[in-house]
Scaffold this active site. Structure first.
Site, PDB file in Angstrom:
ATOM      1  N   GLU A 445     -11.701 -74.288  50.586  1.00 18.03           N
ATOM      2  CA  GLU A 445     -12.545 -75.322  50.301  1.00 18.03           C
ATOM      3  C   GLU A 445     -13.043 -75.520  51.760  1.00 18.03           C
ATOM      4  O   GLU A 445     -14.458 -74.810  51.898  1.00 18.03           O
ATOM      5  CB  GLU A 445     -12.284 -76.712  49.944  1.00 18.03           C
ATOM      6  CG  GLU A 445     -13.073 -77.363  48.769  1.00 18.03           C
ATOM      7  CD  GLU A 445     -12.208 -78.230  47.976  1.00 18.03           C
ATOM      8  OE1 GLU A 445     -12.931 -79.229  47.598  1.00 18.03           O
ATOM      9  OE2 GLU A 445     -11.166 -78.206  47.700  1.00 18.03           O
ATOM     10  N   GLU A 715      -4.514 -86.248  51.148  1.00 20.30           N
ATOM     11  CA  GLU A 715      -5.393 -86.274  50.241  1.00 20.30           C
ATOM     12  C   GLU A 715      -5.027 -87.257  48.987  1.00 20.30           C
ATOM     13  O   GLU A 715      -6.044 -88.047  48.709  1.00 20.30           O
ATOM     14  CB  GLU A 715      -5.845 -85.077  49.623  1.00 20.30           C
ATOM     15  CG  GLU A 715      -6.589 -85.015  48.426  1.00 20.30           C
ATOM     16  CD  GLU A 715      -7.152 -83.686  47.794  1.00 20.30           C
ATOM     17  OE1 GLU A 715      -6.150 -82.638  47.829  1.00 20.30           O
ATOM     18  OE2 GLU A 715      -8.356 -83.422  47.492  1.00 20.30           O
ATOM     19  N   HIS A 736      -6.479 -84.811  54.911  1.00 18.70           N
ATOM     20  CA  HIS A 736      -7.819 -85.197  54.201  1.00 18.70           C
ATOM     21  C   HIS A 736      -8.010 -86.342  54.798  1.00 18.70           C
ATOM     22  O   HIS A 736      -7.220 -87.502  54.554  1.00 18.70           O
ATOM     23  CB  HIS A 736      -7.496 -85.066  52.930  1.00 18.70           C
ATOM     24  CG  HIS A 736      -8.299 -84.541  51.816  1.00 18.70           C
ATOM     25  ND1 HIS A 736      -8.311 -83.236  51.692  1.00 18.70           N
ATOM     26  CD2 HIS A 736      -9.392 -84.932  50.950  1.00 18.70           C
ATOM     27  CE1 HIS A 736      -9.153 -82.754  50.647  1.00 18.70           C
ATOM     28  NE2 HIS A 736      -9.830 -83.692  50.382  1.00 18.70           N
TER      29      HIS A 736
END
Ligand code: RAM
Length: 913
Positions: A445, A715, A736
């Site tokens: 990503e 995250e 994250h």
């Protein structure tokens, strides 16, 4: 009085500046209090000593971002700037700096975009080269260079810079950055320039589907070497068909997959050069700080796992590559695999990387070697070493790689776990600011998710100077947004999905944050179209009641209140969020219109705001102030964005608090509610509730991850379960920064610094006493100079130390005092008595009997108050039970335990003082 830290467009003596009206900033230091600049004079001269601007004395306190207003600047010219300042105490001081212009008009470049042609498709990176001799002695040489792909350049074997992953990632169709390097000292009589180009973001694999060729299937190089000879002659050496190309040691390189370097005897293939059509108007000079290796962490220990893997642990999750120091036999193949974490049995666990293989391979040449990949990066704490039998941890160095932003802020306090959290936030920022703000640096990503960037932007801008970084990325955002499609979910946009609230709202929020923190009106001007077009886009998609209730939304992404349904958008009505954000960004757009003097627009958006607010209140609150979604996030947005009717605010606050209580004083918010949760509580008289949920150490909480050994922000609240197993979602990054947005609350509420005027020209100092944090300190390098707030509340005394930089003002709210002190620059110390005790007693009803008994006084107290109890037959079963659990079956013992707990805490306190 003294001036320091002179900057041109935020940089010290920049090279290759491509702005025609660069802005100058300086800082003032003074031994006297209440210092304000009363006037400045700026003198600019060019390299021939010709005066190009004399501002004359300007009666003004402006000391940041003063634009150049002299004769038109010339290209490739060095300018000297002198600034003379007077203050209100009659003192004078001056400072000087310089800047060098580059190329203002990209059409002045003459180079061609050259491409490699090999007889068969090649994975190996092309190495372009060109030899040339100098006509005579060179006084100045500048290399302008960029690529379709990522490149590294060397002249006569020496690297032209320490920048990595240049030219960075932009929407290459519309914008391609070039870099400018001073290479004067690398040149000799005869020279060779060599440039290696790799796939990078241009041609490499990207996105969840691991698709190559996002921008094109042909690598390219575009370079010009501008020589100025001592006799005044000039020469340009530019990429064209006369350059050569071959393959080299880098056999393949992909950002996600890793790099293979063969230093033994790779097959070298000669290619030919072709050129491709290239519109040079997309070129733009490097707009922010480059990506560099900013820290080198030596491996701290070697681990052999139960599965017999050989690992190196660096002790910290970082982004970058590993450098290997080794002497292996010729042809020996060494592979380094990367992972963020070990599984619960202590084995290597690369699954959080998903399809991003992140494997670097080195083929050795039999000599002492230092091997380091060039065109890839990984997110990791551990590497698994394959192909090397004997090695020591110090042969491996993690090279931490990110956009080299200046550190500007820090928060520290007396609670070690909170300090670790702050450090984790700071690491996740470093790890994810790699040319663009990414969601995560490790998996398939690493995209510029606009929502993540938006929620973290305040915190990020306290920690580091983000002005240039965000300005650059906002140009990327604007270049891919339009009134028709709205604003993308990721920028650079490789997903082609547009317009979701909280994500696309980045278009308005980010320029606003940069304006507030750095006082930079330029970013508002530059983004005005994109800002108001986003509001217009939403308004065009509203129904006849004026509400936005169609289309895809991320809602309160990853909120816990809907976890059971496996829906990632949380329980809050996604259109409640969409319209709440709609109102918020409309309000910011109104303020921006006022600042920029767009009166008609201001009036238009005021009307829109009023209409939307009424429709919103009608739709989402009952007549008695009940919110349709009684979630934490809905209540938080109602309060923080000031959306509930004033008579309903109390009820909304009660809804929030009772929801938190139902979650046993825990949060249940996702990406959208979390950033403002503690703010909303602290601002509405419920600071203690904010603090209590902030300091929770069990799931879900920030400190839960700290207790689990996290070195970055996760995250998910439950990325790793208490037993060490993982959340199985397949979307589980350990790096994250979104939940790191709590940093803003630590700075702003706990330590107590908020800007009143943009750039902290005037600011509020209002530390909020926080149970559990007896000491807090904040250091923030504002554009006017350092601001310091150190607060302590312990042993019956409150102490506050505040430093206010010259040319600013502060309003100080002393804790527990009513009055507001208005002060000018200077250093201020306050000390006074208090009855408040912020220490958290060690013992509570959560303590186990074993914990109580560990105190030296406990046994004696039990024997005095309940003789024989500790000898009872069942007592050993109670040792690991909490007091609350024990009282469940023996409520009559409550007074006994309460007295003992109080006595033990008192004795602790007495020992301390
Ligand atoms: C995930 C990203 C990001 C989030 C989006 C909606 O894939 O990692 O954090 O913003 O989804």
């Amino acid at each position: 009085m003294r001036l320091f830290d002179f900057r041109t467009e935020y940089r010290e003596n920049p090279l290759g500046l491509a702005t025609k009206h660069p802005r100058f900033s300086w800082k003032i230091a003074s031994d006297e209090n209440d210092t304000v600049q009363t006037s400045y004079r700026i003198l600019v001269t060019d390299q021939r000593g010709r005066e190009t601007w004399n501002s004359g004395p300007v009666q003004s306190d402006q000391s940041i971002l003063v634009p150049y207003e002299g004769d038109p600047l010339e290209e490739e010219t060095i300018y000297r700037i002198q600034v003379f300042v007077s203050d209100n105490h009659g003192k004078e001081a001056s400072i000087e700096g310089s800047f060098e212009t580059g190329i203002f008009d990209a059409h002045h470049f003459v180079a061609k975009m050259i491409c490699p042609d090999f007889p068969s498709p090649q994975e190996a990176c092309p190495v372009f080269s060109h030899s040339f001799s100098l006509r005579q002695r060179v006084s100045r040489a500048r290399l302008y260079i960029t690529a379709h792909g990522v490149y590294e350049a060397a002249i006569n074997g020496s690297a032209v810079s320490d920048c990595r992953m240049a030219p960075g990632w932009t929407n290459y169709r519309k914008r391609l950055q070039y870099q400018i390097y001073d290479v004067t000292n690398l040149l000799g009589d005869t020279n060779q320039i060599q440039v290696t180009v790799a796939n990078g973001w241009y041609k490499g694999i990207l996105g969840f589907y691991c698709q190559p060729n996002q921008y094109g299937d042909q690598l390219g190089l575009f370079a010009e070497l501008h020589l100025q000879y001592e006799n005044g002659d000039k020469e340009v050496i530019a990429t064209d068909e006369n350059w050569t190309v071959r393959t080299g040691q880098i056999r393949c390189s992909e950002i996600y997959m890793g790099e293979t370097i063969d230093t033994d005897s790779p097959e070298i293939l000669e290619g030919s050069i072709s050129t491709k059509n290239f519109d040079s108007s997309v070129l733009t000079a490097q707009e922010d700080e480059p990506v560099r290796i900013t820290e080198r962490i030596v491996g701290i220990r070697k681990i052999t796992t139960p599965r017999a893997e050989s690992l190196i642990d660096f002790g910290q999750i970082v982004t970058g590559v590993v450098e290997l120091h080794v002497k292996a036999s010729r042809g020996q193949v060494i592979r380094l695999r990367h992972a963020e974490v070990l599984d619960k049995d202590g084995n290597f666990y690369p699954d959080t990387l998903r399809q991003a293989k992140s494997i670097d391979t080195f083929i050795c040449n039999g000599q002492e070697q230092v091997l380091r990949p060039h065109f890839t990066f990984h997110g990791f704490r551990y590497i698994c070493v394959e192909g090397l039998d004997h090695f020591e941890p110090d042969q491996f160095i993690a090279c931490v790689t990110h956009t080299d932003l200046e550190k500007t802020g820090d928060f520290r306090c007396s609670a070690p776990k909170v300090n670790q959290l702050q450090q984790n936030i700071s690491w996740s920022q470093r790890d994810n600011f790699l040319d663009i703000p990414t969601d995560c640096p490790q998996r398939d990503e690493r995209l510029g998710w606009t929502g993540d960037a938006q929620v973290f932007s305040w915190t990020a801008s306290f920690n580091r100077n983000t002005a240039l970084f965000y300005s650059k990325w906002m140009r990327d955002v604007a270049s891919e947004s339009s009134l028709e499609k709205g604003v993308p979910h990721v920028v650079p946009d490789i997903l082609q999905s547009y317009s979701a609230s909280a994500w696309s709202d980045v278009a308005v929020i980010l320029p606003w944050v940069v304006y507030q923190i750095y006082g930079d009106e330029g970013i508002l001007k530059e983004n005005w179209t994109c800002m108001h077009e986003w509001v217009d886009y939403i308004s065009n998609h509203c129904n006849d009641r004026g509400l936005w209730q169609t289309g895809f939304q991320y809602g309160d992404w990853l909120a816990l209140d809907k976890e059971e349904s496996a829906d990632r958008t949380g329980a809050t009505d996604p259109y409640f969020i969409a319209n709440a954000y709609f109102l918020y960004v409309t309000d910011l757009t109104i303020q921006t219109a006022d600042i920029l003097g767009h009166r008609d627009a201001g009036a238009k958006y005021r009307k829109l705001y009023q209409k939307t607010l009424l429709a919103f209140q009608d739709e989402y609150y009952s007549n008695t102030g009940r919110i349709v979604s009684e979630t934490q996030t809905a209540a938080v947005l109602s309060l923080y964005f000031n959306l509930a009717r004033s008579q309903d605010r109390d009820r909304v606050l009660r809804t929030l608090i009772s929801n938190i209580e139902r979650h046993k004083n825990h949060l249940s918010t996702g990406f959208v509610g979390t950033p403002y949760l503690c703010h909303a509580l602290s601002e509405n008289g419920a600071h203690d509730t904010a603090v209590s949920l902030f300091l929770k150490e069990d799931y879900p909480s920030w400190l839960y991850a700290v207790n689990m050994g996290a070195t970055t922000i996760w995250e998910r609240w439950n990325s790793i379960h208490p037993d060490g197993s993982f959340d199985e979602s397949g979307m589980n990054s350990l790096n994250h920064y979104a939940y790191g947005s709590i940093g803003d609350w630590l700075y702003r509420k706990v330590a107590g610094l908020s800007q009143i005027e943009p750039g902290y020209k005037s600011f509020l100092v209002r530390p909020m006493l926080t149970k559990g944090l007896e000491e807090t300190s904040l250091h923030f390098d504002s554009v006017y100079g350092p601001i310091v707030i150190e607060n302590s509340c312990k042993l019956g005394k409150i102490r506050l130390h505040v430093e206010v930089p010259p040319n600013t003002h502060a309003q100080i709210h002393l804790p527990e005092k009513e009055e507001i002190l208005k002060v000018g620059s200077g250093v201020y110390d306050y000390e006074y008595e208090t009855k408040t005790d912020l220490s958290i007693p060690r013992y509570s009803s959560d303590s186990t009997l074993a914990e109580l008994l560990a105190h030296p006084l406990a046994k004696e107290l039990f024997e005095q108050m309940a003789p024989g109890m500790l000898d009872g037959p069942m007592i050993q079963f109670a040792y690991q039970m909490s007091v609350t659990d024990m009282l469940g079956s023996a409520p009559e013992a409550r007074p006994l335990f309460e007295t003992i707990i109080e006595a033990l805490n008192r004795s602790d306190q007495e020992n301390q003082s």
